[in-house]
Design an enzyme around this catalytic site. Sequence first.
Site, PDB file in Angstrom:
ATOM      1  CG  HIS A  93      13.035  41.720  -3.275  1.00  0.00           C
ATOM      2  ND1 HIS A  93      13.156  41.343  -2.128  1.00  0.00           N
ATOM      3  CD2 HIS A  93      14.006  42.676  -3.522  1.00  0.00           C
ATOM      4  CE1 HIS A  93      14.254  42.048  -1.551  1.00  0.00           C
ATOM      5  NE2 HIS A  93      14.689  42.644  -2.538  1.00  0.00           N
ATOM      6  CG  ASP A 144       8.700  47.138 -18.605  1.00  0.00           C
ATOM      7  OD1 ASP A 144       9.564  47.094 -17.864  1.00  0.00           O
ATOM      8  OD2 ASP A 144       8.078  48.149 -19.099  1.00  0.00           O
TER       9      ASP A 144
HETATM   10  P1  IMP Z   1       9.901  47.342 -12.933  1.00  0.00           P
HETATM   11  O1  IMP Z   1       9.422  46.937 -14.552  1.00  0.00           O
HETATM   12  O2  IMP Z   1       9.205  46.329 -12.368  1.00  0.00           O
HETATM   13  O3  IMP Z   1      11.333  47.217 -12.678  1.00  0.00           O
HETATM   14  O4  IMP Z   1       9.281  48.633 -12.658  1.00  0.00           O
HETATM   15  C1  IMP Z   1       9.741  49.898 -13.284  1.00  0.00           C
HETATM   16  C2  IMP Z   1       9.628  50.865 -12.006  1.00  0.00           C
HETATM   17  O5  IMP Z   1       8.458  51.264 -11.736  1.00  0.00           O
HETATM   18  C3  IMP Z   1      10.527  50.772 -10.733  1.00  0.00           C
HETATM   19  O6  IMP Z   1      11.639  51.112 -10.822  1.00  0.00           O
HETATM   20  C4  IMP Z   1       9.562  51.450  -9.833  1.00  0.00           C
HETATM   21  O7  IMP Z   1      10.037  53.080  -9.873  1.00  0.00           O
HETATM   22  C5  IMP Z   1       8.168  51.582 -10.356  1.00  0.00           C
HETATM   23  N1  IMP Z   1       7.289  50.412  -9.808  1.00  0.00           N
HETATM   24  C6  IMP Z   1       7.220  49.265 -10.124  1.00  0.00           C
HETATM   25  N2  IMP Z   1       6.400  48.521  -9.399  1.00  0.00           N
HETATM   26  C7  IMP Z   1       5.981  49.474  -8.318  1.00  0.00           C
HETATM   27  C8  IMP Z   1       5.187  49.302  -7.107  1.00  0.00           C
HETATM   28  O8  IMP Z   1       4.631  48.229  -6.783  1.00  0.00           O
HETATM   29  N3  IMP Z   1       5.199  50.494  -6.339  1.00  0.00           N
HETATM   30  C9  IMP Z   1       5.854  51.567  -6.782  1.00  0.00           C
HETATM   31  N4  IMP Z   1       6.748  51.689  -7.961  1.00  0.00           N
HETATM   32  C10 IMP Z   1       6.594  50.672  -8.492  1.00  0.00           C
END
Ligand code: IMP
Length: 192
Positions: free
Chosen positions: A11, A68
């Site tokens: 995604h 991140d």
């Molecule tokens: P990542 O670093 O993009 O993998 O995000 C880490 C965590 O932050 C994810 O597993 C979600 O729980 C939360 N997260 C990241 N982006 C979003 C968003 O756009 N909406 C809601 N939760 C988010």
Amino acid sequence: MKLLFATNNIHKVKEIRHALNRRITLVTLHDIGFEGDIPETGKTIKDNAVQKASFIHNHYRINCFADDTGLEIDALNGEPGVFSARYAGESCNFEDNIRKVLSAMRNQHNRKARFRTVIALILNDKLLTFEGVVEGMILYKKRGDSGFGYDPIFQPEGLNKTFAEISLEEKNKISHRATAIRKLSDFLAISC
Ligand code: IMP
């Protein structure tokens, strides 16, 4: 130009590919045969993004970037922050994380929070970072069923709806990730 995005999240790849200049060929960890885990032991979102991009650059010596994201809640001293993905434990899901946040926030009047995304780019051995932040508040109850993660309890400033009550298209106009991606894509458009 070939640019590696240090992720296998399809995604995210789709969202970034859509935003980037056609002259850039985006490749993923899968494309270079990397199957391990990239260390994420930083104390901040930025540390983690830099750590992931540096790890891949040190191993493969290619132009690359990593992202991140975290939810920072003021009343919880910035938590879940770097622990956003696994706030409720190693094998938790989005529901568990939301439940933990709502419980920790039950008696808190200060509902201020923000999503922060940092993208770390290593281009021709130089490190640059791009940040996107969206300010908002944590609700007392979930609202809406679209989106993912903490979307049902996060209401961005200026809207009366949560991230889970708006379309993906609307979210992509204002989200933390979309802002960071736009900054990256504008930079690459003038540099590559
Ligand atoms: P990542 O670093 O993009 O993998 O995000 C880490 C965590 O932050 C994810 O597993 C979600 O729980 C939360 N997260 C990241 N982006 C979003 C968003 O756009 N909406 C809601 N939760 C988010």
